[in-house]
Structures are given as C-alpha cells and as structure tokens.
Design an enzyme around this catalytic site. Sequence first.
Site, PDB file in Angstrom:
ATOM      1  N   SER A   9      41.182  42.172  31.362  1.00  0.00           N
ATOM      2  CA  SER A   9      41.820  41.898  32.646  1.00  0.00           C
ATOM      3  C   SER A   9      42.165  40.439  32.880  1.00  0.00           C
ATOM      4  CB  SER A   9      40.970  42.390  33.809  1.00  0.00           C
ATOM      5  OG  SER A   9      39.836  41.558  33.956  1.00  0.00           O
ATOM      6  N   TYR A  11      45.511  44.088  33.383  1.00  0.00           N
ATOM      7  CA  TYR A  11      45.441  44.538  34.770  1.00  0.00           C
ATOM      8  C   TYR A  11      44.691  43.505  35.603  1.00  0.00           C
ATOM      9  CZ  TYR A  11      40.698  45.860  33.513  1.00  0.00           C
ATOM     10  OH  TYR A  11      39.397  45.824  33.084  1.00  0.00           O
TER      11      TYR A  11
END
EC number: 4.1.1.11
Length: 127
Positions: free
Chosen positions: A25, A58
Amino acid sequence: MFRTMMNGKIHRATVTEANLNYVGSITIDSAILEAVDMLPNEKVQIVNNNNGARIETYIIPGEPGSGVICLNGAAARHVQVGDVVIIMSYGMFTDEEAKTHEPKIVVLDEKNHIEMILPEEKAHTTL
C-alpha cells in the site's frame, strides 16, 4: 461504453517514508485524500519523477495534517525518501459523464501541504 478517466491527482508529493516490511500500500495524509476525493483502499497509480517508475497499489489513510507519503511493502523498492511522486486515481465514466468530468487536483509543497488546488488540468501546464 465506459471510459477510464483521471478522477484525482496529488502532484509533487514528497516521499516521507518507505517501509519494505509493511504489507503493501501507500499511506497518504487523510487531509490530502479528502481534497482530491480519494478513499481508503482505492487503487492508485504512482509515478516517481526521480526514476520514472510507475506502480499501482491501494491507499491507507494517514494522520491528517502529517504530510505522510509512505510507500509500503514491495512498492517501497521503487522510491527513496525525498523522491517526488505523482499519485493518481481513476474512475469509470459514461461518455456523457466523461465530457463534463473535472478531476480534483492538488499541488503540494516540499512538506506535503496543499499549495494549490487546480480546478482542472490544462494542456501544457508547467509548475
């Protein structure tokens, strides 16, 4: 038909951390996320201005006002602390929606504070 269009852009973010041992991430200051209408777990593309790397991951929201831009996990291999990156999110729009869609764009200063909010990206804009 749907078209994939840029929905939000964080321009000239400075990488504050790179954490290889975290589970993937990018952590982004949540105040910045709010300004560009990006959400936790949303897929983003990151372009490193220093080395040309382009990656996808993400979002994890960071402390508001902290200026944190931290690439985690394998993404950390593509940046160094201090690198300048562009972070973009995309959305799917119908042809009619795409014709009037205006992405949200922020330009950050060297401490990752919002320096300016652009109403839309103009061709040949140099900052």
